[in-house]
Design a protein around this motif. Structure first.
Motif, PDB file in Angstrom:
ATOM      1  N   GLN A   1       1.166  -1.008  -0.117  1.00  0.00           N
ATOM      2  CA  GLN A   1      -0.065   0.166   0.061  1.00  0.00           C
ATOM      3  C   GLN A   1       0.912   1.051  -0.004  1.00  0.00           C
ATOM      4  O   GLN A   1       0.640   2.026  -0.889  1.00  0.00           O
ATOM      5  CB  GLN A   1      -0.928   0.062   1.253  1.00  0.00           C
ATOM      6  N   GLY A   2       1.820   1.349   0.801  1.00  0.00           N
ATOM      7  CA  GLY A   2       3.005   2.419   0.697  1.00  0.00           C
ATOM      8  C   GLY A   2       3.618   2.732  -0.415  1.00  0.00           C
ATOM      9  O   GLY A   2       3.518   3.682  -1.010  1.00  0.00           O
ATOM     10  N   ASN A   3       3.873   1.574  -1.122  1.00  0.00           N
ATOM     11  CA  ASN A   3       4.527   1.780  -2.652  1.00  0.00           C
ATOM     12  C   ASN A   3       3.521   2.468  -3.735  1.00  0.00           C
ATOM     13  O   ASN A   3       3.839   3.083  -4.472  1.00  0.00           O
ATOM     14  CB  ASN A   3       5.089   0.602  -3.084  1.00  0.00           C
ATOM     15  N   MET A   4       1.881   1.556  -3.477  1.00  0.00           N
ATOM     16  CA  MET A   4       1.068   1.968  -4.243  1.00  0.00           C
ATOM     17  C   MET A   4       0.636   3.557  -4.092  1.00  0.00           C
ATOM     18  O   MET A   4       0.753   4.295  -5.036  1.00  0.00           O
ATOM     19  CB  MET A   4       0.027   1.196  -4.295  1.00  0.00           C
ATOM     20  N   ASP A   5       0.755   3.989  -3.019  1.00  0.00           N
ATOM     21  CA  ASP A   5       0.292   5.292  -2.488  1.00  0.00           C
ATOM     22  C   ASP A   5       1.455   6.172  -3.036  1.00  0.00           C
ATOM     23  O   ASP A   5       1.160   7.394  -3.593  1.00  0.00           O
ATOM     24  CB  ASP A   5       0.272   5.461  -0.935  1.00  0.00           C
ATOM     25  N   ARG A   6       2.721   5.897  -2.741  1.00  0.00           N
ATOM     26  CA  ARG A   6       3.969   6.684  -3.253  1.00  0.00           C
ATOM     27  C   ARG A   6       3.848   6.807  -4.940  1.00  0.00           C
ATOM     28  O   ARG A   6       3.892   7.787  -5.456  1.00  0.00           O
ATOM     29  CB  ARG A   6       5.113   6.366  -3.018  1.00  0.00           C
ATOM     30  N   PHE A   7       3.622   5.718  -5.489  1.00  0.00           N
ATOM     31  CA  PHE A   7       3.542   5.657  -6.928  1.00  0.00           C
ATOM     32  C   PHE A   7       2.450   6.635  -7.485  1.00  0.00           C
ATOM     33  O   PHE A   7       2.421   7.147  -8.463  1.00  0.00           O
ATOM     34  CB  PHE A   7       3.269   4.076  -7.331  1.00  0.00           C
ATOM     35  N   LEU A   8       1.150   6.451  -6.789  1.00  0.00           N
ATOM     36  CA  LEU A   8       0.105   7.251  -7.303  1.00  0.00           C
ATOM     37  C   LEU A   8       0.452   8.718  -7.052  1.00  0.00           C
ATOM     38  O   LEU A   8      -0.086   9.522  -7.832  1.00  0.00           O
ATOM     39  CB  LEU A   8      -1.261   6.934  -6.861  1.00  0.00           C
ATOM     40  N   GLU A   9       1.059   8.968  -6.088  1.00  0.00           N
ATOM     41  CA  GLU A   9       1.529  10.563  -5.841  1.00  0.00           C
ATOM     42  C   GLU A   9       2.324  11.019  -6.753  1.00  0.00           C
ATOM     43  O   GLU A   9       2.098  12.134  -7.367  1.00  0.00           O
ATOM     44  CB  GLU A   9       2.210  10.691  -4.321  1.00  0.00           C
ATOM     45  N   ASN A  10       3.326  10.344  -7.175  1.00  0.00           N
ATOM     46  CA  ASN A  10       4.365  10.587  -8.123  1.00  0.00           C
ATOM     47  C   ASN A  10       5.229   9.254  -8.480  1.00  0.00           C
ATOM     48  O   ASN A  10       6.209   9.060  -8.295  1.00  0.00           O
ATOM     49  CB  ASN A  10       5.415  11.543  -7.438  1.00  0.00           C
ATOM     50  N   ALA A  11       4.854   8.983  -9.850  1.00  0.00           N
ATOM     51  CA  ALA A  11       5.189   7.727 -10.448  1.00  0.00           C
ATOM     52  C   ALA A  11       6.759   7.829 -10.634  1.00  0.00           C
ATOM     53  O   ALA A  11       7.601   7.036 -10.514  1.00  0.00           O
ATOM     54  CB  ALA A  11       4.569   7.242 -11.666  1.00  0.00           C
ATOM     55  N   GLN A  12       7.266   9.043 -11.189  1.00  0.00           N
ATOM     56  CA  GLN A  12       8.458   9.119 -11.821  1.00  0.00           C
ATOM     57  C   GLN A  12       9.491   9.157 -10.257  1.00  0.00           C
ATOM     58  O   GLN A  12      10.509   8.553 -10.575  1.00  0.00           O
ATOM     59  CB  GLN A  12       8.730  10.366 -12.376  1.00  0.00           C
ATOM     60  N   ASP A  13       9.110   9.897  -9.439  1.00  0.00           N
ATOM     61  CA  ASP A  13      10.169   9.835  -8.383  1.00  0.00           C
ATOM     62  C   ASP A  13      10.009   8.642  -7.534  1.00  0.00           C
ATOM     63  O   ASP A  13      11.232   7.984  -7.093  1.00  0.00           O
ATOM     64  CB  ASP A  13       9.458  10.983  -7.214  1.00  0.00           C
TER      65      ASP A  13
ATOM     66  N   ALA B   1       9.765   5.663  -8.874  1.00  0.00           N
ATOM     67  CA  ALA B   1      10.813   4.849  -9.891  1.00  0.00           C
ATOM     68  C   ALA B   1      12.135   5.244  -9.617  1.00  0.00           C
ATOM     69  O   ALA B   1      13.334   4.399  -9.702  1.00  0.00           O
ATOM     70  CB  ALA B   1      10.144   4.896 -11.398  1.00  0.00           C
ATOM     71  N   PHE B   2      12.283   6.402  -9.829  1.00  0.00           N
ATOM     72  CA  PHE B   2      13.779   7.007  -9.632  1.00  0.00           C
ATOM     73  C   PHE B   2      14.416   6.696  -7.986  1.00  0.00           C
ATOM     74  O   PHE B   2      15.556   5.960  -8.120  1.00  0.00           O
ATOM     75  CB  PHE B   2      13.834   8.536  -9.713  1.00  0.00           C
ATOM     76  N   GLU B   3      13.444   6.779  -7.292  1.00  0.00           N
ATOM     77  CA  GLU B   3      13.993   6.399  -5.716  1.00  0.00           C
ATOM     78  C   GLU B   3      14.177   4.961  -5.874  1.00  0.00           C
ATOM     79  O   GLU B   3      15.335   4.401  -5.277  1.00  0.00           O
ATOM     80  CB  GLU B   3      12.945   6.624  -4.654  1.00  0.00           C
ATOM     81  N   ARG B   4      13.308   4.123  -6.186  1.00  0.00           N
ATOM     82  CA  ARG B   4      13.593   2.633  -6.167  1.00  0.00           C
ATOM     83  C   ARG B   4      14.975   2.430  -7.020  1.00  0.00           C
ATOM     84  O   ARG B   4      15.564   1.258  -6.718  1.00  0.00           O
ATOM     85  CB  ARG B   4      12.330   1.967  -6.953  1.00  0.00           C
TER      86      ARG B   4
ATOM     87  N   LYS C   1      20.563   0.425  -7.339  1.00  0.00           N
ATOM     88  CA  LYS C   1      21.974   0.394  -7.680  1.00  0.00           C
ATOM     89  C   LYS C   1      22.884   0.556  -6.569  1.00  0.00           C
ATOM     90  O   LYS C   1      24.079   0.156  -6.515  1.00  0.00           O
ATOM     91  CB  LYS C   1      22.147   2.039  -8.340  1.00  0.00           C
ATOM     92  N   LYS C   2      22.690   1.049  -5.499  1.00  0.00           N
ATOM     93  CA  LYS C   2      23.477   1.446  -4.293  1.00  0.00           C
ATOM     94  C   LYS C   2      23.378   0.110  -3.493  1.00  0.00           C
ATOM     95  O   LYS C   2      24.120   0.180  -2.420  1.00  0.00           O
ATOM     96  CB  LYS C   2      23.254   2.733  -3.378  1.00  0.00           C
ATOM     97  N   GLY C   3      22.407  -0.645  -3.698  1.00  0.00           N
ATOM     98  CA  GLY C   3      22.475  -1.877  -2.836  1.00  0.00           C
ATOM     99  C   GLY C   3      21.671  -1.591  -1.481  1.00  0.00           C
ATOM    100  O   GLY C   3      21.757  -2.241  -0.569  1.00  0.00           O
ATOM    101  N   LEU C   4      20.812  -0.534  -1.565  1.00  0.00           N
ATOM    102  CA  LEU C   4      20.126  -0.243  -0.244  1.00  0.00           C
ATOM    103  C   LEU C   4      18.759  -0.567  -0.214  1.00  0.00           C
ATOM    104  O   LEU C   4      18.156  -0.970  -0.980  1.00  0.00           O
ATOM    105  CB  LEU C   4      20.204   1.696  -0.147  1.00  0.00           C
ATOM    106  N   PRO C   5      18.103  -0.762   0.996  1.00  0.00           N
ATOM    107  CA  PRO C   5      16.935  -1.363   1.202  1.00  0.00           C
ATOM    108  C   PRO C   5      15.774  -0.242   0.755  1.00  0.00           C
ATOM    109  O   PRO C   5      16.271   1.196   0.643  1.00  0.00           O
ATOM    110  CB  PRO C   5      16.477  -1.572   2.779  1.00  0.00           C
ATOM    111  N   TYR C   6      14.618  -0.632   0.232  1.00  0.00           N
ATOM    112  CA  TYR C   6      13.767   0.329  -0.189  1.00  0.00           C
ATOM    113  C   TYR C   6      13.328   1.164   0.925  1.00  0.00           C
ATOM    114  O   TYR C   6      12.941   0.445   2.058  1.00  0.00           O
ATOM    115  CB  TYR C   6      12.576  -0.434  -0.791  1.00  0.00           C
ATOM    116  N   PRO C   7      12.681   2.222   0.801  1.00  0.00           N
ATOM    117  CA  PRO C   7      12.343   3.187   1.751  1.00  0.00           C
ATOM    118  C   PRO C   7      10.913   2.719   2.462  1.00  0.00           C
ATOM    119  O   PRO C   7      10.156   1.792   1.698  1.00  0.00           O
ATOM    120  CB  PRO C   7      11.893   4.440   0.976  1.00  0.00           C
ATOM    121  N   ASN C   8      10.541   2.843   3.567  1.00  0.00           N
ATOM    122  CA  ASN C   8       9.183   2.379   4.217  1.00  0.00           C
ATOM    123  C   ASN C   8       8.213   3.282   3.904  1.00  0.00           C
ATOM    124  O   ASN C   8       8.165   4.484   4.724  1.00  0.00           O
ATOM    125  CB  ASN C   8       9.431   2.178   5.678  1.00  0.00           C
TER     126      ASN C   8
END
Length: 135
Positions: A67-79, A81-84, A89-96
């Motif tokens: 749900q958090g990812n869908m909400d963030r995607f619906l808020e701004n899909a480009q951002d 995708a960029f954050e993801r 690339k950096k091997g970091l965990p995904y944001p919560n």
């Protein structure tokens, strides 16, 4: 993980915890990500739920994370995708995206009250000035 039913062309939860009655409600969507995903969730709930279930199946994550990812995607899909991609690339965990920052909610609410109060107090005066100038 949710399963795709080819006959119906729909994602279905495989456990009760994956269903739409679990996770967080529309109010938290509004607080976390604003009105854009909230409108999508409220006015097209089936589409929203299908997107969440599909994300859960693909990422093998909890409903709240999806749900958090869908909400963030619906808020701004480009951002989103960029954050993801940057984190991959950096091997970091995904944001919560599903964790509510109480401090941010209080700050945003306080500013909203101040700004709305300002317009309630000052707005009528500007309208009066504008009407006087037009006459």
């Amino acid at each position: 993980a949710p399963k795709y039913d080819k006959n119906e062309g729909r994602w279905t939860p495989s456990t009760p915890e994956e269903g739409s009655e679990f996770g967080y409600g529309p109010t938290k969507t509004l607080l976390l990500h604003g009105p854009k995903p909230w409108f999508s969730r409220v006015f097209t709930p089936d589409d929203y739920d299908q997107a969440v279930l599909k994300f859960m199946a693909g990422e093998k994550c909890t409903r709240e994370v999806a749900q958090g990812n869908m909400d963030r995607f619906l808020e701004n899909a480009q951002d989103w995708a960029f954050e993801r991609l940057e984190r991959e690339k950096k091997g970091l965990p995904y944001p919560n995206y599903h964790i509510l920052d109480t401090k941010q909610v209080i700050l945003t609410s306080t500013w909203s009250v101040i700004i709305i109060g300002f317009f309630i107090v000052v707005g009528p005066k500007y309208i009066e000035i504008a009407q006087t100038a037009m006459n």
